[in-house]
Design a protein around this motif. Structure first.
Motif, short mmCIF file in Angstrom:
data_model
loop_
_atom_site.label_atom_id
_atom_site.label_comp_id
_atom_site.label_asym_id
_atom_site.label_seq_id
_atom_site.Cartn_x
_atom_site.Cartn_y
_atom_site.Cartn_z
N ALA A 244 8.41 9.76 -30.12
CA ALA A 244 9.27 10.55 -29.23
C ALA A 244 8.61 10.89 -27.90
CB ALA A 244 9.67 11.85 -29.93
N LEU A 245 7.44 10.33 -27.61
CA LEU A 245 6.69 10.76 -26.42
C LEU A 245 6.57 9.66 -25.37
CD1 LEU A 245 3.81 12.85 -28.08
CD2 LEU A 245 6.03 13.62 -27.23
N ASP A 246 7.66 8.93 -25.15
CA ASP A 246 7.63 7.88 -24.13
C ASP A 246 7.15 8.43 -22.79
OD1 ASP A 246 9.73 7.54 -26.20
OD2 ASP A 246 10.01 5.58 -25.28
N ARG A 247 7.66 9.60 -22.42
CA ARG A 247 7.31 10.19 -21.13
C ARG A 247 5.81 10.47 -21.03
NH1 ARG A 247 6.82 10.37 -16.05
NH2 ARG A 247 6.41 12.42 -15.19
N GLU A 248 5.19 10.88 -22.13
CA GLU A 248 3.75 11.16 -22.09
C GLU A 248 2.95 9.89 -21.79
OE1 GLU A 248 1.55 14.21 -24.25
OE2 GLU A 248 0.64 12.59 -25.41
N LEU A 249 3.32 8.79 -22.39
CA LEU A 249 2.61 7.54 -22.10
C LEU A 249 2.68 7.20 -20.62
CD1 LEU A 249 3.65 5.10 -25.00
CD2 LEU A 249 1.57 6.47 -24.80
N TRP A 250 3.85 7.37 -20.02
CA TRP A 250 4.02 7.03 -18.61
C TRP A 250 3.11 7.87 -17.71
CZ3 TRP A 250 6.54 3.27 -16.00
CH2 TRP A 250 7.45 2.49 -16.71
N ARG A 251 2.72 9.04 -18.12
CA ARG A 251 1.94 9.92 -17.24
C ARG A 251 0.52 9.38 -17.00
NH1 ARG A 251 2.72 16.03 -19.09
NH2 ARG A 251 1.91 16.42 -16.98
N TRP A 252 0.05 8.48 -17.86
CA TRP A 252 -1.26 7.87 -17.63
C TRP A 252 -1.18 6.58 -16.82
CZ3 TRP A 252 -1.20 10.39 -22.60
CH2 TRP A 252 -2.21 11.35 -22.78
N VAL A 253 0.01 6.17 -16.44
CA VAL A 253 0.20 4.84 -15.87
C VAL A 253 0.31 4.89 -14.35
CG1 VAL A 253 1.74 2.84 -15.84
CG2 VAL A 253 1.34 4.08 -17.98
N PRO A 254 -0.45 4.05 -13.61
CA PRO A 254 -0.30 4.01 -12.16
C PRO A 254 1.06 3.45 -11.76
CG PRO A 254 -1.78 2.28 -12.92
CD PRO A 254 -1.50 3.14 -14.11
N ASP A 255 1.41 3.66 -10.49
CA ASP A 255 2.76 3.34 -10.02
C ASP A 255 3.10 1.85 -10.07
OD1 ASP A 255 3.29 5.97 -9.54
OD2 ASP A 255 2.85 5.89 -7.39
N ASP A 256 2.09 0.98 -10.04
CA ASP A 256 2.39 -0.45 -10.01
C ASP A 256 2.36 -1.09 -11.41
OD1 ASP A 256 -0.33 -0.17 -10.34
OD2 ASP A 256 -0.86 -1.84 -9.01
N VAL A 257 2.44 -0.25 -12.45
CA VAL A 257 2.48 -0.75 -13.82
C VAL A 257 3.73 -0.22 -14.51
CG1 VAL A 257 1.35 -0.72 -16.08
CG2 VAL A 257 -0.03 -0.94 -14.00
N SER A 258 4.42 -1.09 -15.22
CA SER A 258 5.59 -0.69 -16.01
C SER A 258 5.29 -0.83 -17.50
CB SER A 258 6.80 -1.55 -15.67
OG SER A 258 7.33 -1.22 -14.41
N LEU A 259 5.80 0.13 -18.28
CA LEU A 259 5.70 0.06 -19.73
C LEU A 259 7.01 -0.49 -20.30
CD1 LEU A 259 4.04 3.50 -20.62
CD2 LEU A 259 2.94 1.31 -20.10
#
Length: 315
Positions: free
Chosen positions: A24-39
């Motif tokens: 349920a924590l998709d948003r948390e994963l995104w917080r470690w990701v730089p702007d030029d990377v997509s999950l």
């Protein structure tokens, strides 16, 4: 209106994520990701089993992983990660390696698991003695300790909640309380397990209070996945991500009083005061800037553990 000058969207690097059905924590994963990377995320098929060793085995079957990896292949990620701690340690080190091999065979790209990323992160910070915080039952926590023992990592202390479902609802305050309990024997680092346990905002606050590196399941997963494609994870003052921060918590000492000024000199400058741990925690970096009081909603009724109750089991 002519918007051709915008030049189109920024090119993106892709990271594929296979997660358990209850993640349920998709948003948390995104917080470690730089702007030029997509999950690019996909989930394992639903199984009517609560969080347990049985569930960990079911969501990590090789055929399940292959199907997830193959589904993500349509968007051509450069690396694949299995974002589940218990699912990747339940079979020991041999099981973790075979899972990685199955994913790489299915997708023909570099692959990793959360538990494998944890071992890499511990090597990165030079930690051989760790304390554990988990939301799991005793049997699942025992399995994590056995996995680390296989890798030559000793567990100095642990604290766990005994939850079997809806782990994402655990508030930061409970994570902090467990961390304080687990680190009593001065480990090299603290690991907060389970990719479904929120940790992003609390990591720098715990590092400042406990004076040691703090790792979490989602953090190590994203750190390892991103470094495989030559990118760096982003995060505020986290020892794993920043060598300067890695030296900081262990070197922190209370500020010294300011020296008395000469009679003819300028006005004295007040020395900075040490920040109280609770004050730092209350001001932690939740995106809204609000204090970390956790969720207003407590644990849902009906959560059970292996002792039949909902409280903290004996450690």
């Amino acid at each position: 209106m002519d918007v051709s000058f915008l030049g189109g969207p920024q090119p993106q690097r892709g990271v594929g994520i296979v997660a358990p059905f209850d993640f349920a924590l998709d948003r948390e994963l995104w917080r470690w990701v730089p702007d030029d990377v997509s999950l690019h995320l996909t989930r394992t098929p639903f199984v009517p089993v609560e969080v347990s060793l049985d569930q960990a085995r079911l969501v990590s079957e090789h055929e399940t992983l292959r199907e997830g990896v193959q589904a993500l292949g349509a968007v051509s990620p450069e690396v694949m990660a299995y974002a589940c701690t218990s699912g990747s340690f339940v079979g020991g080190m041999t099981g973790e390696k075979s899972m990685t091999a199955a994913m790489e065979e299915a997708g023909e790209i570099p692959s990793l698991t959360t538990s494998g990323a944890l071992l890499g992160a511990l090597r990165e910070i030079g930690a051989r003695r760790v304390a554990l915080v988990t939301p799991y039952t005793k049997s699942v926590t025992d399995s994590l300790e056995e996995f680390l023992g296989e890798a030559g990592v000793s567990v100095t202390g642990r604290s766990y909640l005994g939850l079997t479902r809806e782990i994402w609802r655990v508030p930061y305050r409970d994570v902090v309380d467990m961390a304080r309990e687990a680190v009593s024997d001065a480990p090299d680092a603290l690991f907060i397990s389970c990719t479904n346990l929120p940790t992003y905002d609390v990591i720098p606050q715990l590092e400042a209070e406990l004076r040691m590196p703090v790792l979490s399941a989602n953090q190590v997963t994203m750190w390892d996945a991103l470094r495989r494609i030559g990118k760096e994870a982003v995060g505020p003052y986290q020892a794993l991500l920043d060598p300067v921060a890695r030296r900081g918590p262990a070197a922190m000492t209370p500020s010294l009083p300011a020296a008395a000024p000469e009679p003819s000199g300028p006005e004295p400058v007040e020395a900075p005061r040490p920040v109280e741990a609770e004050a730092a925690l209350a001001a932690a970096g939740a995106e809204s800037g609000e204090p970390l009081e956790g969720y207003e909603q407590g644990y849902p009724s009906g959560l059970t553990d292996e002792w039949g109750g909902g409280g903290q089991p004996p450690v």
